[in-house]
Design a protein around this motif. Structure first.
Motif, PDB file in Angstrom:
ATOM      1  N   GLU A  47       0.821  -1.205   0.000  1.00 30.77           N
ATOM      2  CA  GLU A  47       0.000   0.000   0.000  1.00 30.77           C
ATOM      3  C   GLU A  47       0.866   1.271   0.000  1.00 30.77           C
ATOM      4  OE1 GLU A  47      -2.476   0.394   3.430  1.00 30.77           O
ATOM      5  OE2 GLU A  47      -3.461   2.182   2.606  1.00 30.77           O
ATOM      6  N   LEU A  48       1.990   1.218   0.707  1.00 29.87           N
ATOM      7  CA  LEU A  48       2.846   2.409   0.809  1.00 29.87           C
ATOM      8  C   LEU A  48       3.238   2.913  -0.578  1.00 29.87           C
ATOM      9  CD1 LEU A  48       4.623   4.407   2.471  1.00 29.87           C
ATOM     10  CD2 LEU A  48       6.449   2.714   2.315  1.00 29.87           C
ATOM     11  N   PHE A  49       3.716   1.998  -1.423  1.00 31.89           N
ATOM     12  CA  PHE A  49       4.187   2.445  -2.745  1.00 31.89           C
ATOM     13  C   PHE A  49       3.026   2.712  -3.691  1.00 31.89           C
ATOM     14  CE2 PHE A  49       7.708  -0.217  -1.075  1.00 31.89           C
ATOM     15  CZ  PHE A  49       8.592   0.823  -0.863  1.00 31.89           C
ATOM     16  N   HIS A  50       1.994   1.872  -3.606  1.00 33.27           N
ATOM     17  CA  HIS A  50       0.863   2.069  -4.518  1.00 33.27           C
ATOM     18  C   HIS A  50       0.226   3.432  -4.271  1.00 33.27           C
ATOM     19  CE1 HIS A  50       0.463  -1.881  -6.579  1.00 33.27           C
ATOM     20  NE2 HIS A  50       1.322  -2.204  -5.622  1.00 33.27           N
ATOM     21  N   ARG A  51       0.040   3.751  -2.990  1.00 31.45           N
ATOM     22  CA  ARG A  51      -0.569   5.034  -2.657  1.00 31.45           C
ATOM     23  C   ARG A  51       0.438   6.172  -2.884  1.00 31.45           C
ATOM     24  NH1 ARG A  51      -2.922   6.817   2.784  1.00 31.45           N
ATOM     25  NH2 ARG A  51      -2.856   4.650   3.446  1.00 31.45           N
ATOM     26  N   GLY A  52       1.664   5.968  -2.403  1.00 27.22           N
ATOM     27  CA  GLY A  52       2.655   7.038  -2.400  1.00 27.22           C
ATOM     28  C   GLY A  52       3.108   7.464  -3.786  1.00 27.22           C
ATOM     29  N   MET A  53       3.377   6.493  -4.653  1.00 29.75           N
ATOM     30  CA  MET A  53       3.954   6.862  -5.943  1.00 29.75           C
ATOM     31  C   MET A  53       2.896   7.095  -7.010  1.00 29.75           C
ATOM     32  SD  MET A  53       6.990   4.134  -5.686  1.00 29.75           S
ATOM     33  CE  MET A  53       7.732   4.505  -7.258  1.00 29.75           C
ATOM     34  N   GLY A  54       1.653   6.735  -6.703  1.00 29.86           N
ATOM     35  CA  GLY A  54       0.561   7.030  -7.629  1.00 29.86           C
ATOM     36  C   GLY A  54       0.239   5.846  -8.521  1.00 29.86           C
ATOM     37  N   LEU A 259       7.061  10.038 -11.454  1.00 33.47           N
ATOM     38  CA  LEU A 259       6.276   9.662 -10.273  1.00 33.47           C
ATOM     39  C   LEU A 259       5.259  10.753  -9.973  1.00 33.47           C
ATOM     40  CD1 LEU A 259       9.380   8.525  -8.173  1.00 33.47           C
ATOM     41  CD2 LEU A 259       7.920   7.095  -9.597  1.00 33.47           C
ATOM     42  N   ASP A 260       4.143  10.358  -9.363  1.00 36.72           N
ATOM     43  CA  ASP A 260       3.016  11.293  -9.229  1.00 36.72           C
ATOM     44  C   ASP A 260       3.129  12.289  -8.077  1.00 36.72           C
ATOM     45  OD1 ASP A 260       1.939  10.105 -11.390  1.00 36.72           O
ATOM     46  OD2 ASP A 260       0.303   9.080 -10.334  1.00 36.72           O
ATOM     47  N   TYR A 261       4.056  12.081  -7.153  1.00 37.89           N
ATOM     48  CA  TYR A 261       3.996  12.899  -5.934  1.00 37.89           C
ATOM     49  C   TYR A 261       4.595  14.306  -6.037  1.00 37.89           C
ATOM     50  CZ  TYR A 261       8.475  10.314  -5.088  1.00 37.89           C
ATOM     51  OH  TYR A 261       9.695   9.731  -5.186  1.00 37.89           O
ATOM     52  N   TYR A 262       5.078  14.681  -7.205  1.00 38.47           N
ATOM     53  CA  TYR A 262       5.778  15.975  -7.289  1.00 38.47           C
ATOM     54  C   TYR A 262       4.860  17.173  -7.466  1.00 38.47           C
ATOM     55  CZ  TYR A 262       9.980  13.187  -7.865  1.00 38.47           C
ATOM     56  OH  TYR A 262      11.003  12.306  -7.666  1.00 38.47           O
ATOM     57  N   GLY A 288       2.804  17.186  -1.012  1.00 42.12           N
ATOM     58  CA  GLY A 288       1.557  16.504  -0.623  1.00 42.12           C
ATOM     59  C   GLY A 288       1.744  15.091  -0.092  1.00 42.12           C
ATOM     60  N   LEU A 289       2.948  14.549  -0.165  1.00 41.14           N
ATOM     61  CA  LEU A 289       3.117  13.114   0.110  1.00 41.14           C
ATOM     62  C   LEU A 289       2.900  12.743   1.577  1.00 41.14           C
ATOM     63  CD1 LEU A 289       3.711  10.350  -1.115  1.00 41.14           C
ATOM     64  CD2 LEU A 289       6.152  10.789  -0.808  1.00 41.14           C
ATOM     65  N   VAL A 290       3.378  13.601   2.478  1.00 36.84           N
ATOM     66  CA  VAL A 290       3.250  13.250   3.904  1.00 36.84           C
ATOM     67  C   VAL A 290       1.765  13.158   4.289  1.00 36.84           C
ATOM     68  CG1 VAL A 290       3.849  13.876   6.275  1.00 36.84           C
ATOM     69  CG2 VAL A 290       5.506  14.262   4.454  1.00 36.84           C
ATOM     70  N   THR A 291       0.952  14.091   3.836  1.00 34.52           N
ATOM     71  CA  THR A 291      -0.488  14.009   4.161  1.00 34.52           C
ATOM     72  C   THR A 291      -1.133  12.821   3.448  1.00 34.52           C
ATOM     73  OG1 THR A 291      -0.798  15.738   2.517  1.00 34.52           O
ATOM     74  CG2 THR A 291      -1.065  16.394   4.794  1.00 34.52           C
ATOM     75  N   LEU A 292      -0.727  12.576   2.208  1.00 37.87           N
ATOM     76  CA  LEU A 292      -1.283  11.439   1.463  1.00 37.87           C
ATOM     77  C   LEU A 292      -1.047  10.128   2.220  1.00 37.87           C
ATOM     78  CD1 LEU A 292      -2.527  10.745  -1.405  1.00 37.87           C
ATOM     79  CD2 LEU A 292      -0.198  10.194  -2.088  1.00 37.87           C
ATOM     80  N   LEU A 293       0.067  10.054   2.934  1.00 38.39           N
ATOM     81  CA  LEU A 293       0.391   8.824   3.664  1.00 38.39           C
ATOM     82  C   LEU A 293      -0.028   8.899   5.137  1.00 38.39           C
ATOM     83  CD1 LEU A 293       3.864   8.039   2.026  1.00 38.39           C
ATOM     84  CD2 LEU A 293       1.679   6.903   1.575  1.00 38.39           C
ATOM     85  N   GLY A 294      -0.828   9.915   5.477  1.00 42.72           N
ATOM     86  CA  GLY A 294      -1.434   9.944   6.814  1.00 42.72           C
ATOM     87  C   GLY A 294      -0.729  10.818   7.833  1.00 42.72           C
ATOM     88  N   GLY A 295       0.233  11.617   7.421  1.00 40.60           N
ATOM     89  CA  GLY A 295       0.934  12.497   8.363  1.00 40.60           C
ATOM     90  C   GLY A 295       0.420  13.925   8.272  1.00 40.60           C
TER      91      GLY A 295
END
Ligand code: HAM
Length: 436
Positions: A47-54, A259-262, A288-295
């Motif tokens: 889930e970490l990579f699927h969600r994080g990298m898009g 990658l999608d997080y930029y 946006g990545l930290v919030t996307l992963l719950g931080g």
């Protein structure tokens, strides 16, 4: 014969030394730029990579090493380092630390199921840097300059820094709509993947490997033309700071990153390998990545570089590393001498000399040959009778001169002799390596 998996390599010998050299420069520079070492797991929950990298990035769609472990948990071999560092930042509540921003560097293997070719491996090694907790453009400039300085210190002269901006979320949204409108009439001329990308993530069409030659791409709208004021200011500041740091760069609107997080700043370091341009490193801002992963909301910027590709670029530019040589080879024949040899080898090694001795019980003549093969500067010949007098014979393997040296003064003797010998050995990078 059991062979290594496709796209994987045994890295040793000369290539191993390139890898070590690159890591050495990275950790030296990380120390003075005040980046702390981090090591995160090589596998994480999928889930970490699927969600994080898009889900729409090529890496997630096609290149993930996903599997279930014996407990039925979905696991992925990490394709990159950023998501793991962000997970560690959130899980360890580093956002609560007083010393913001948090600055990390790492080096390790990543896994991508790609079609292997020169510089494109399935197991790759990256070093990378992440700066978490600052939205200031000086952070972007610091990260970009770090990569540039690593390559400079390694002696690379032909690395181009290409930068672009994707703007903030609002600018990206405007741009996205413009892109969809632009590509729509031509989309049937594009590959199947791009057809799916049109609505999903039109930015990905811009760096499609299949459609790279399509002239429609050249005329596509540029991110830079759709920036709002905040985004324009951020990018202008990054450029100004890079000027202050004397980092040469080109603004290149085709850099959109895979990658999608930029958002905001994106950049790549380009080298020419076998006549082709290849990215030896790349990165950008990912607010946006930290919030996307719950931080909590945390602006971040970072980059990573493929060590294998950097090594290729160094070879392409003819950058040679120092040869693997020895300060001294310890020769012996009988058992008493052997015992002294292993003792003395340890003493000399702990005093900082690069020393080797005999492991195969070869004849003295064969030991001389081995010492030559290993390019030992000195031969230390242990002989029982001389040892009884607290002496060893030391032969300078360049001048072939021999001298009996008192064991109590051996370290000083070698210390005195070696630097002058090394001074003569100037390597291609133009530096003297007196202390090595
Ligand atoms: P990336 O552009 O996917 O970014 O990879 C960074 C670098 O790793 C590339 O420029 C290239 O040198 C190397 N690389 C990637 N794939 C391969 C491969 N299959 N074989 C050999 N080398 C490869 C990232 O990974 C981001 N995590 C960078 C980053 C850090 N962005 C923010 N922080």
């Amino acid at each position: 014969m059991i062979t290594k998996p496709k796209g994987c390599y045994d890295i040793y010998g000369k290539e191993g030394r390139y890898f070590q050299k690159i890591n050495e420069v990275v950790s030296l520079l990380a120390e003075v730029y005040h980046y702390d070492f981090i090591r995160t797991p090589i596998f994480e929950s999928s889930e970490l990579f699927h969600r994080g990298m898009g889900e729409t990035s090529d890496v997630v769609k096609k290149e993930m090493y996903d599997f279930e472990d014996k407990g039925g948990r979905p696991i992925t071999l990490r394709p990159e380092g950023t998501a793991g560092v962000v997970r560690a930042y959130i899980e360890n509540k580093m956002y609560g630390d007083a010393t913001q921003p948090i600055k990390f560097y790492y080096s390790g293997t990543m896994y991508r199921y790609e079609r292997p070719q020169s510089g494109r491996d399935r197991e790759l090694t990256q070093f990378g840097l992440e700066l978490l907790g600052s939205a200031d453009p000086i952070a972007d400039a610091e990260i970009i300059s770090f990569g540039y300085q690593v390559y400079q210190l390694l002696g690379l002269k032909n690395v181009k820094v290409k930068i672009n901006t994707l703007g903030d979320r609002a600018s990206r949204e405007t741009y996205r709509e413009k892109l969809i409108a632009y590509f729509k009439p031509y989309i049937n001329d594009f590959c199947e993947d791009c057809k799916a990308r049109l609505l999903e993530n039109p930015l990905r069409i811009l760096d499609c490997k299949v459609d790279q030659g399509n002239p429609i791409l050249k005329e596509a709208p540029k991110t830079i033309d759709f920036l709002n004021q905040t985004s324009q200011k951020h990018f202008q500041d990054v450029c100004d700071y890079l000027d202050i740091l004397s980092i040469p760069y080109e603004i290149d609107s085709t850099i959109v990153r895979g990658l999608d997080y930029y958002n905001h700043t994106v950049f790549e370091y380009i080298a020419e390998i076998d006549g082709k341009e290849l990215a030896i490193g790349g990165g950008g801002r990912y607010n946006g990545l930290v919030t996307l992963l719950g931080g909590p909301e945390t602006p971040c910027v970072g980059f990573a570089s493929g060590i294998g590709r950097v090594a290729l670029a160094m070879q392409e530019e003819g950058i040679e590393l120092e040869e693997d040589t020895l300060d001294a080879y310890l020769l012996y024949v009988n058992d008493e001498e052997k015992k002294y040899a292993i003792y003395l080898a340890q003493e000399l090694r702990l005093a900082g000399f690069k020393v080797e001795t005999e492991y195969l019980g070869r004849s003295l003549k064969a030991q001389f040959k081995q010492a030559d093969r290993l390019q030992a500067s000195f031969l230390i010949i242990l002989n029982s009778e001389e040892l009884d007098n607290n002496e060893v014979k030391v032969k300078n393997n360049h001048t072939k001169e021999e001298e009996l040296v008192n064991l109590d003064t051996l370290i000083y003797y070698l210390d005195e002799q070696l630097p002058t010998m090394h001074e003569e050995e100037e390597c291609d990078c133009g530096h003297h390596h007196e202390e090595e």
